[in-house]
Design a protein around this motif. Structure first.
Motif, mmCIF file in Angstrom:
data_model
loop_
_atom_site.group_PDB
_atom_site.id
_atom_site.type_symbol
_atom_site.label_atom_id
_atom_site.label_comp_id
_atom_site.label_asym_id
_atom_site.label_seq_id
_atom_site.Cartn_x
_atom_site.Cartn_y
_atom_site.Cartn_z
ATOM 1 N N ASP A 111 35.727 12.083 -8.923
ATOM 2 C CA ASP A 111 34.944 12.637 -10.035
ATOM 3 C C ASP A 111 33.593 11.950 -10.193
ATOM 4 N N GLY A 112 33.285 11.059 -9.245
ATOM 5 C CA GLY A 112 32.004 10.361 -9.318
ATOM 6 C C GLY A 112 31.999 9.173 -10.254
ATOM 7 N N GLU A 113 33.193 8.753 -10.730
ATOM 8 C CA GLU A 113 33.283 7.602 -11.627
ATOM 9 C C GLU A 113 33.406 6.318 -10.807
ATOM 10 N N ALA A 114 32.808 5.231 -11.318
ATOM 11 C CA ALA A 114 32.815 3.957 -10.605
ATOM 12 C C ALA A 114 34.217 3.361 -10.539
ATOM 13 N N ILE A 115 34.527 2.749 -9.393
ATOM 14 C CA ILE A 115 35.788 2.051 -9.198
ATOM 15 C C ILE A 115 35.485 0.564 -9.057
ATOM 16 N N TYR A 116 36.202 -0.271 -9.834
ATOM 17 C CA TYR A 116 35.984 -1.710 -9.787
ATOM 18 C C TYR A 116 37.260 -2.443 -9.392
ATOM 19 N N ASP A 117 37.106 -3.511 -8.625
ATOM 20 C CA ASP A 117 38.225 -4.358 -8.222
ATOM 21 C C ASP A 117 37.970 -5.765 -8.764
ATOM 22 N N ASN A 118 38.621 -6.094 -9.888
ATOM 23 C CA ASN A 118 38.365 -7.364 -10.561
ATOM 24 C C ASN A 118 38.944 -8.571 -9.831
ATOM 25 N N THR A 119 39.663 -8.333 -8.725
ATOM 26 C CA THR A 119 40.172 -9.459 -7.942
ATOM 27 C C THR A 119 39.132 -9.962 -6.940
ATOM 28 N N ARG A 120 38.061 -9.227 -6.779
ATOM 29 C CA ARG A 120 37.013 -9.645 -5.840
ATOM 30 C C ARG A 120 36.350 -10.940 -6.308
ATOM 31 N N THR A 121 35.997 -11.773 -5.352
ATOM 32 C CA THR A 121 35.354 -13.053 -5.661
ATOM 33 C C THR A 121 33.909 -12.824 -6.094
ATOM 34 N N LYS A 122 33.535 -13.474 -7.169
ATOM 35 C CA LYS A 122 32.155 -13.371 -7.667
ATOM 36 C C LYS A 122 31.309 -14.481 -7.040
ATOM 37 N N PRO A 123 30.002 -14.277 -6.936
ATOM 38 C CA PRO A 123 29.153 -15.198 -6.170
ATOM 39 C C PRO A 123 28.760 -16.474 -6.901
ATOM 40 N N ILE A 124 28.279 -17.419 -6.106
ATOM 41 C CA ILE A 124 27.581 -18.599 -6.621
ATOM 42 C C ILE A 124 26.110 -18.400 -6.255
ATOM 43 N N LEU A 125 25.255 -18.333 -7.245
ATOM 44 C CA LEU A 125 23.843 -18.046 -7.013
ATOM 45 C C LEU A 125 22.974 -19.205 -7.479
ATOM 46 N N THR A 126 21.873 -19.423 -6.764
ATOM 47 C CA THR A 126 20.921 -20.462 -7.142
ATOM 48 C C THR A 126 19.727 -19.823 -7.836
ATOM 49 N N PHE A 127 19.507 -20.196 -9.086
ATOM 50 C CA PHE A 127 18.382 -19.680 -9.867
ATOM 51 C C PHE A 127 17.249 -20.713 -9.869
ATOM 52 N N ILE A 156 5.308 -29.720 -27.726
ATOM 53 C CA ILE A 156 6.436 -28.843 -27.430
ATOM 54 C C ILE A 156 6.066 -27.717 -26.463
ATOM 55 N N GLY A 157 7.074 -27.260 -25.726
ATOM 56 C CA GLY A 157 6.956 -26.111 -24.849
ATOM 57 C C GLY A 157 7.825 -24.987 -25.363
ATOM 58 N N GLU A 158 7.878 -23.886 -24.614
ATOM 59 C CA GLU A 158 8.611 -22.713 -25.092
ATOM 60 C C GLU A 158 9.988 -22.580 -24.460
ATOM 61 N N GLY A 159 10.088 -22.683 -23.147
ATOM 62 C CA GLY A 159 11.372 -22.486 -22.501
ATOM 63 C C GLY A 159 11.217 -22.364 -21.000
ATOM 64 N N ILE A 160 12.159 -21.666 -20.362
ATOM 65 C CA ILE A 160 12.173 -21.524 -18.905
ATOM 66 C C ILE A 160 12.470 -20.073 -18.536
ATOM 67 N N VAL A 161 11.805 -19.576 -17.480
ATOM 68 C CA VAL A 161 12.119 -18.273 -16.900
ATOM 69 C C VAL A 161 12.857 -18.528 -15.585
ATOM 70 N N TRP A 162 14.032 -17.901 -15.435
ATOM 71 C CA TRP A 162 14.895 -18.112 -14.271
ATOM 72 C C TRP A 162 14.918 -16.861 -13.404
ATOM 73 N N THR A 163 14.835 -17.033 -12.087
ATOM 74 C CA THR A 163 14.852 -15.890 -11.176
ATOM 75 C C THR A 163 15.769 -16.161 -9.989
ATOM 76 N N CYS A 164 16.294 -15.069 -9.422
ATOM 77 C CA CYS A 164 17.151 -15.165 -8.247
ATOM 78 C C CYS A 164 17.249 -13.781 -7.608
ATOM 79 N N GLU A 165 17.320 -13.738 -6.288
ATOM 80 C CA GLU A 165 17.522 -12.470 -5.594
ATOM 81 C C GLU A 165 18.993 -12.333 -5.218
ATOM 82 N N TYR A 166 19.577 -11.173 -5.506
ATOM 83 C CA TYR A 166 20.990 -10.937 -5.202
ATOM 84 C C TYR A 166 21.185 -9.495 -4.749
ATOM 85 N N ASN A 167 21.681 -9.326 -3.530
ATOM 86 C CA ASN A 167 21.945 -7.990 -2.985
ATOM 87 C C ASN A 167 20.729 -7.067 -3.082
#
Length: 350
Positions: free
Chosen positions: A26-42, A223-234
């Motif tokens: 029916d075009g609905e998304a299928i998810y598998d919650n047992t899949r391993t999630k990544p470790i990403l460097t920001f 004082i400063g304001e904060g940090i902007v974090w970026t990362c490329e994934y897939n």
């Protein structure tokens, strides 16, 4: 430029992307919650408290933009268009060098160099406001010239390694990646590991708030304001911001909050989202260097309402609220703040 979101939105994106396996009949998304999630460097750069600014190169034309669109010397934003016009040759050299390194044809693409226009007269109460107004570039986006509706999907960001060394210091054109940067590994596997990442984000952000590392390079402490974090994934460019309590547009208990607060009422939501910091940001975006006028109150209200609806969509959904439930209350809050602001402005003139 796409609005910079928050860490909770990144967590949601990763959870969906990492567990997605396809579509059913029916075009609905299928998810598998047992899949391993990544470790990403920001990677993180200091978020400067100024106003969003960018310089574009298309064919041989250079022009300036603010967050909402193109600006000119006649209709400027804190003098940034004039600055670009005065330094057009330098910006052209930088942008053409970026295009060359990235092998980008600027006849067929728009190269946009995003940054922060910060310094004396743009914002107040931060260390960076002590320096002369300067451009601090942090990201380059390539947008193809096309009539296709999915142009945003075909756009892409360049890695900072391509342009991170380019600056013209004596013309006040800097690259943020040349100042102190930050790095954080985030394990998206469980709430426990995400909690550890959140603690690291909070620690680093509060250090920046206590003392802006960029302003310190110019000999100014504060004082400063904060940090902007970026990362490329897939193939996607992930970006989020963390701010300390003194700069957060929403009142949150955690700098990089993951769990959305269960706001009990519309009144609590307005108190949470329609803050003094967001109001002051709206004044800068709507009026720039112009004198605030009562007749433009509608523009101010629309900016705040749109900003809240954009940044706090997940909070609204989580609490069973819709924009139509809260917009009129936000409007009233902004109206009252603006009337008080104009009264104080007038009182100060007398």
């Amino acid at each position: 430029m796409k609005k910079i979101g928050q860490f909770r939105e990144i967590v949601s994106t990763i959870n969906r992307t990492a567990t997605f396996v396809g579509l059913d009949g029916d075009g609905e998304a299928i998810y598998d919650n047992t899949r391993t999630k990544p470790i990403l460097t920001f990677k993180g750069t200091t978020k400067l408290h100024g106003t969003n600014a960018s310089v574009c190169l298309h064919k041989d034309e250079i022009y300036a933009q603010k967050k909402s669109g193109k600006i000119t010397v006649e209709k400027d934003n804190f003098g940034f268009a004039f600055f670009v016009a005065s330094n057009k040759a330098y910006f052209k050299l930088i942008l053409k060098e970026i295009a060359k390194r990235a092998n980008v044809n600027t006849d067929e693409n728009i190269l946009t160099y995003y940054g922060e226009w910060a310094g004396r007269g743009v914002q107040k109460k931060v260390a960076i406001s002590n320096i002369e107004k300067s451009f601090f570039g942090f990201g380059v986006k390539i947008t193809p010239i096309t009539n296709s509706e999915d142009v945003e999907q075909k756009s892409y960001w360049l890695d900072s390694d391509i342009f991170g060394d380019l600056n013209v210091a004596d013309r006040r054109i800097y690259n943020l990646h040349m100042f102190k940067t930050f790095e954080a590994d985030v394990n998206f596997e469980s709430p426990l590991t995400l909690g550890k990442a959140q603690e690291l984000f909070e620690k680093l952000t509060l250090e920046v708030e206590a003392e802006c590392p960029v302003a310190k390079e110019f000999g100014h402490e504060g004082i400063g304001e904060g940090i902007v974090w970026t990362c490329e994934y897939n193939g996607s460019y992930l970006m989020f911001k963390t701010k300390g309590d003194k700069h957060s547009s929403s009142k949150v208990n955690k700098v990089a909050s993951i769990d959305v607060e269960k706001l009990k009422s519309i009144e609590e939501f307005v108190q949470y989202a329609s803050t003094k910091n967001r109001f002051e940001q709206a004044l800068g975006e709507v009026f720039g260097n112009e004198e605030p006028e009562m007749k433009r109150m509608g523009d101010l209200i629309r900016w705040v309402v749109n900003d809240i609806n954009s940044e706090e969509t997940d909070t609204l959904v989580e609490n069973g609220l819709e924009p139509k439930d809260v917009n009129k209350y936000i409007s009233t809050d902004v109206r009252n703040r603006f009337i008080k602001y104009l009264d104080e402005l007038q009182f100060g003139k007398n």
